[in-house]
Design a protein around this motif. Structure first.
Motif, short mmCIF file in Angstrom:
data_model
loop_
_atom_site.label_atom_id
_atom_site.label_comp_id
_atom_site.label_asym_id
_atom_site.label_seq_id
_atom_site.Cartn_x
_atom_site.Cartn_y
_atom_site.Cartn_z
N LEU A 35 4.31 -1.80 -7.45
CA LEU A 35 4.79 -2.74 -6.42
C LEU A 35 4.04 -2.54 -5.11
CD1 LEU A 35 6.99 -4.93 -5.97
CD2 LEU A 35 8.39 -3.12 -5.00
N PHE A 64 5.95 -9.93 -7.47
CA PHE A 64 6.44 -8.59 -7.75
C PHE A 64 7.69 -8.39 -6.91
CE2 PHE A 64 1.97 -8.24 -8.77
CZ PHE A 64 1.97 -7.44 -9.89
N ARG A 66 11.29 -5.87 -6.24
CA ARG A 66 12.02 -4.63 -6.47
C ARG A 66 13.40 -5.00 -7.00
NH1 ARG A 66 11.53 0.55 -4.85
NH2 ARG A 66 9.78 -0.01 -3.53
#
Length: 71
Positions: A35, A64, A66
């Motif tokens: 990430l 991307f 989290r």
């Protein structure tokens, strides 16, 4: 048989949990995680080629995120 099955289940869960921890390190580590590296690469391409460049448009389309652990 029940003791063996229970023991095998505990062992499998431990292996699974360790694999998940390792996966999270690979993805989310603040210095070497995928990430972080993806964000750095996007920033580099944006700085080098500009925000309207075809190069930046290609990489900015890749998302991307989290994943936040819900409690």
């Amino acid at each position: 048989n029940m003791k063996t099955a229970r023991s095998n289940a505990y062992t499998a869960k431990a292996i699974f949990d360790n694999a998940r921890i390792e996966r999270n390190k690979i993805l989310y580590d603040l210095s070497t995680g995928i990430l972080t590296l993806a964000r750095l690469v996007k920033a580099f391409i944006k700085g080098k080629y500009g925000i309207n460049s075809p190069e930046f448009k290609l990489v900015s389309a890749i998302k991307f995120v989290r994943i936040v652990k819900r409690t």
